[in-house]
Design an enzyme around this catalytic site. Structure first.
Site, short mmCIF file in Angstrom:
data_model
loop_
_atom_site.label_atom_id
_atom_site.label_comp_id
_atom_site.label_asym_id
_atom_site.label_seq_id
_atom_site.Cartn_x
_atom_site.Cartn_y
_atom_site.Cartn_z
N THR A 178 0.84 -1.18 0.00
CA THR A 178 0.00 0.00 0.00
C THR A 178 0.88 1.24 0.00
OG1 THR A 178 -1.57 1.33 1.22
CG2 THR A 178 -0.25 -0.20 2.52
N GLU A 324 -5.02 -2.92 3.96
CA GLU A 324 -4.75 -3.56 5.25
C GLU A 324 -5.92 -4.38 5.77
OE1 GLU A 324 -4.02 -0.51 4.35
OE2 GLU A 324 -2.26 0.30 5.35
N LYS A 422 -8.25 22.57 9.83
CA LYS A 422 -8.59 23.15 11.13
C LYS A 422 -8.66 24.66 11.01
CE LYS A 422 -8.21 21.66 15.76
NZ LYS A 422 -7.50 20.93 16.78
N TRP A 427 -12.86 21.84 13.23
CA TRP A 427 -12.57 20.98 12.09
C TRP A 427 -13.54 21.23 10.95
CZ3 TRP A 427 -8.07 18.87 12.57
CH2 TRP A 427 -7.60 18.47 13.83
P1 AMP Z 1 -6.22 1.59 -0.11
O1 AMP Z 1 -5.42 0.82 0.87
O2 AMP Z 1 -5.41 2.12 -1.24
O3 AMP Z 1 -7.41 0.83 -0.56
O4 AMP Z 1 -6.75 2.90 0.63
C1 AMP Z 1 -7.54 2.83 1.78
C2 AMP Z 1 -8.07 4.20 2.11
O5 AMP Z 1 -8.99 4.63 1.11
C3 AMP Z 1 -8.85 4.26 3.39
O6 AMP Z 1 -8.02 4.33 4.52
C4 AMP Z 1 -9.68 5.51 3.17
O7 AMP Z 1 -8.94 6.68 3.45
C5 AMP Z 1 -9.97 5.47 1.70
N1 AMP Z 1 -11.31 4.91 1.49
C6 AMP Z 1 -11.64 3.67 1.10
N2 AMP Z 1 -12.97 3.53 0.99
C7 AMP Z 1 -13.52 4.72 1.34
C8 AMP Z 1 -14.85 5.23 1.46
N3 AMP Z 1 -15.91 4.47 1.17
N4 AMP Z 1 -15.01 6.49 1.87
C9 AMP Z 1 -13.95 7.28 2.16
N5 AMP Z 1 -12.67 6.86 2.07
C10 AMP Z 1 -12.45 5.60 1.66
#
Ligand code: AMP
Length: 525
Positions: A178, A324, A422, A427
């Site tokens: 990641t 993760e 902020k 926020w």
């Molecule tokens: P990845 O490991 O590349 O799939 O990224 C994961 C991250 O994508 C998460 O920690 C979130 O910040 C973002 N993410 C995934 N799904 C959503 C969602 N439905 N709404 C907002 N953020 C999301």
């Protein structure tokens, strides 16, 4: 006392057995731009056996890493089945990473073999000298690459059954890096058990309810968190798989959905936004076969969900997860839009909590805002050969996502920890502003970042991509009905496109850098 039940291993091999046995008549269809290639699962399983023999012949006899550099295709699925089932570890390389990152992760994972699609050979070729542990490359399709093996030739010489070994369910099955964290990309290693349990969860009715009646189109790449687990879950459910190959434009995807009567399809909001725009411009688009569209990866704008449902009868279901977390952790089923715009309810198996300053656990009252932490059998407890104690808190994964949790397990995210703004001590959720903006008909994309402000510390800068006409004053007026007045951005920048990360998310860091370099033209109201 102990139970009378055995510790029957939960493995990807058992999914392979389903594919070659009771679901042997289900099919995998790969789109090739002007038609389709079809294989029943029986043949896919035979290809998996042939691939395992070929890899054995190339020295893969233990838990070595076999990388893929591929689009979503039948050949990629064969690797999904063969590599973990023979006891090796599948490492899906994200073709969109920067060259240095790809070299870093191939070396870090010590990949020994890379299976590459012919169309991606030009991307891989210049990196191979620096990928120090890679001994062999297998090319799927026709491309010139010195010393590489031809996939079909290798498979044609191999027997079509394989003596799959008995595996420990806790053994590594697959890995994915990641780049969502700071510093070098970090490796998440999935086990057979985690992949199996995650698949069971995906198949439950509270998640996607997959069955042998489904035809599943994973648009989300197989190098991004195992295509959200859709391939393995489809083998478990006996659902057929429709693979889009490298044809990810709306024109192709809408054609495949209609012609192959796709029932379930997963992709990030950007893709569904493209599909919606395309459908509006072309009368003959038929999306009626879709019964469920899980969507996530970044927040899904309510306007997009509503438009697809009201204009095309497509039910988009918001879901959240991370590399993760295998990745599915929450999904938003519900009758009301209020529930459906949340990131969704925690799946059975995944536990969550909201943590505030000083690691104080906050109440699940849908009001208290803090960092979301999760744990469970398919949530990683560490990174591969990479100490990052900051990401783990006493068995919980710190997600870096900020939001709230309701008593009924629904998660609402308001931001990434690093993206919150902020202003005067309060926020502002960049995501809320973006979602509201994307509801304006002229706005194609909107990304909001915090910029320093003498008076307030930080204020939002709205970066928008528009189609047609709308000026900053009009957009601000539009927002005024939707968010508190003090949150309304006074700084606006009209840009051509929001920069994206390797997995298609808004790269806000890049926007912040552009702003720091003075590259964004700003209109102040
Ligand atoms: P990845 O490991 O590349 O799939 O990224 C994961 C991250 O994508 C998460 O920690 C979130 O910040 C973002 N993410 C995934 N799904 C959503 C969602 N439905 N709404 C907002 N953020 C999301």
């Amino acid at each position: 006392m102990l139970s009378t039940m055995p510790d029957f291993p939960l493995t990807i091999t058992s999914l392979l057995r389903l594919a070659e046995g009771q679901f042997s008549d289900r099919e995998v269809v790969t789109y090739i731009g002007d038609g389709y290639r079809r294989q029943p699962y029986a043949e896919l399983a035979r290809d998996a056996a042939r691939l395992a023999h070929a890899l054995r012949g190339l020295g893969i006899d233990g838990d070595q890493r076999v990388a893929t550099f591929m689009w979503n295709s039948a050949e990629h699925l064969a690797a999904y089945l063969a590599v973990p089932s023979m006891g090796a570890v599948l490492h899906t390389l994200n073709i969109r990473l920067f060259p240095e990152q790809l070299v870093y992760i191939a070396n870090h994972a010590e990949d020994q073999v890379v299976i590459v699609d012919a169309s991606l050979v030009p991307l891989l070729r210049p990196l191979l000298d620096d990928m120090k542990t890679v001994k062999h490359v297998i090319v799927v399709g026709e491309a010139e690459l010195d010393g590489a093996y031809d996939y079909r030739e290798l498979l044609d010489q191999a027997p079509d059954t394989f003596d799959w070994p008995e595996l420990d369910e806790r053994a590594a099955a697959a890995m994915c890096y990641t780049s969502g964290t700071t510093g070098n990309p970090k490796g998440v290693v999935y086990s057979h058990r985690s992949a199996y349990l995650h698949s069971m969860s995906v198949c439950t009715a509270n998640a996607m309810g997959l069955s042998s009646a489904d035809r599943v189109l994973p648009i989300v790449p197989m190098f991004h968190a195992n295509a959200w687990g859709l391939p393995y879950a489809s083998f478990m459910a006996g659902a057929s798989l429709v693979m889009p190959g490298r044809f990810l434009q709306a024109e192709h995807l809408t054609r495949v959905i209609a012609e192959e009567k796709v029932t379930v399809s997963g992709a990030v909001p950007t893709i569904w936004g493209d599909i919606l725009r395309y459908a509006r411009q072309h009368e003959d688009v038929d999306l009626s076969s879709l019964r469920l569209v899980p969507c996530g990866g970044s927040a899904v704008p309510e306007s997009l969900m509503r438009a697809l449902q009201e204009e095309y009868g497509v039910r988009v279901v918001h879901a959240w997860g991370m590399t993760e977390t295998s990745p599915l952790a929450t999904i938003a089923h519900g009758d009301s839009w209020e529930l459906r715009v949340t990131q969704g309810r925690l799946l059975a198996g995944v536990e969550g909590r909201i943590v505030g300053d000083g690691d104080r656990v906050l109440p699940n009252d849908d009001v208290a805002v803090g960092e979301l932490e999760v744990r469970g059998p398919w949530v990683t407890g560490a990174y591969y050969l990479d100490e990052d104690p900051l990401k783990f808190n006493d068995g919980w994964l710190r997600t870096g996502d900020v939001g709230r949790l309701s008593a009924h397990g629904f998660v609402t995210l308001t931001d990434r920890a690093k993206d919150v703004i902020k202003s005067g001590g309060e926020w502002i959720s960049s995501v809320e502003l973006e979602n509201a903006l994307m509801g304006h008909p002229a706005v194609v994309e909107a990304a909001v970042i915090g910029v320093s402000d003498e008076r307030w510390g930080e204020r939002p800068l709205a970066c928008v991509v528009i189609e047609g006409t709308a000026d900053a004053a009009e957009l601000r007026e539009f927002l005024a009905d939707r968010v508190p007045r003090w949150q309304l951005p006074e700084r606006w920048s009209f840009i051509e496109a929001v920069p994206k990360t390797s997995v298609g998310k808004f790269a806000k860091r890049e926007l912040r850098d552009m702003h720091a370099r003075g590259e964004l033209q700003i209109i102040t109201l």
